[in-house]
Design a protein around this motif. Structure first.
Motif, PDB file in Angstrom:
ATOM      1  N   SER A  67      22.408 -33.074   7.573  1.00 35.77           N
ATOM      2  CA  SER A  67      21.051 -32.728   7.985  1.00 35.77           C
ATOM      3  C   SER A  67      21.152 -31.566   8.972  1.00 35.77           C
ATOM      4  O   SER A  67      22.247 -31.059   9.232  1.00 35.77           O
ATOM      5  N   TRP A 105      20.830 -43.097   4.527  1.00 34.02           N
ATOM      6  CA  TRP A 105      20.379 -42.037   5.446  1.00 34.02           C
ATOM      7  C   TRP A 105      19.407 -42.555   6.495  1.00 34.02           C
ATOM      8  O   TRP A 105      19.345 -42.020   7.603  1.00 34.02           O
ATOM      9  N   ARG A 147      19.375 -35.919   3.133  1.00 32.15           N
ATOM     10  CA  ARG A 147      20.558 -35.280   2.538  1.00 32.15           C
ATOM     11  C   ARG A 147      21.820 -36.119   2.738  1.00 32.15           C
ATOM     12  O   ARG A 147      22.809 -35.930   2.033  1.00 32.15           O
ATOM     13  N   ARG A 184      18.578 -41.589  10.588  1.00 27.86           N
ATOM     14  CA  ARG A 184      17.241 -41.334  11.149  1.00 27.86           C
ATOM     15  C   ARG A 184      16.951 -42.300  12.292  1.00 27.86           C
ATOM     16  O   ARG A 184      16.541 -41.900  13.379  1.00 27.86           O
ATOM     17  N   ASN A 198      15.736 -33.039   7.164  1.00 26.68           N
ATOM     18  CA  ASN A 198      16.563 -33.206   5.955  1.00 26.68           C
ATOM     19  C   ASN A 198      17.543 -34.364   6.098  1.00 26.68           C
ATOM     20  O   ASN A 198      18.656 -34.328   5.549  1.00 26.68           O
ATOM     21  N   LEU A 199      17.107 -35.381   6.801  1.00 24.62           N
ATOM     22  CA  LEU A 199      17.987 -36.535   7.010  1.00 24.62           C
ATOM     23  C   LEU A 199      18.349 -37.227   5.707  1.00 24.62           C
ATOM     24  O   LEU A 199      19.434 -37.813   5.587  1.00 24.62           O
TER      25      LEU A 199
END
Length: 159
Positions: A101, A131, A126, A135, A123-124
């Motif tokens: 990210s 994921w 990704r 976050r 873009n976490l």
């Protein structure tokens, strides 16, 4: 899943001109990054922020080992810096840059002596499966809020 789910935003205001706010963030990153946020097998003695596109943010431990966990993607003093977050959902260094990210930090002058620091970790998703744990970790009180509070404290201590 919506795109906004994969973004964490935080901001803080510091009593400093924009140039100083930017310089403290980049030159003293290791003074506010929590040393307990450590991917190495030995305690961190310093965190280095290389102030250039293509540079890295890395930790160096007591035993001399190093862990580069971010790449500098944009370096535009005093307005913004962007770096990758090369830490996977397993809280290990991510080797594939496509699975990283990115964090953008903007410095906005509110007055000649006050700066709003806006952090966006985006873009976490990704990071792939899991994921959401990245976050949730960076959004937690011990994530970006802790970094920004410790960063702001550097200005209070300087008075």
């Amino acid at each position: 899943m919506s795109g906004t789910d994969a973004v964490v935003r935080r901001q803080i205001v510091v009593d400093a001109p924009v140039e100083r706010a930017f310089a403290v963030f980049t030159e003293r990153f290791g003074d506010f990054k929590p040393k307990e946020h450590n991917l190495l097998g030995s305690p961190i003695v310093e965190t280095v922020f290389e102030p250039k596109v293509g540079g890295h943010i890395y930790d160096r431990s007591e035993d001399g080992s190093e862990c580069a966990w971010a790449r500098i993607l944009a370096f535009e003093p005093p307005d913004r810096v962007v770096f990758s977050w090369d830490i996977s959902p397993a809280w290990q260094v991510e080797q594939d840059p496509d699975n990283a990210s990115e964090v953008e930090v903007r410095f906005v002058a509110e007055t000649p002596q006050r700066t709003r620091v806006e952090l966006e970790h985006r873009n976490l998703d990704r990071h792939g499966p899991g994921w959401e744990s990245v976050r949730d970790g960076v959004a937690h009180d011990q994530g970006w809020p802790l970094y920004l509070d410790r960063y702001a404290d550097l200005f209070i201590d300087a008075r």
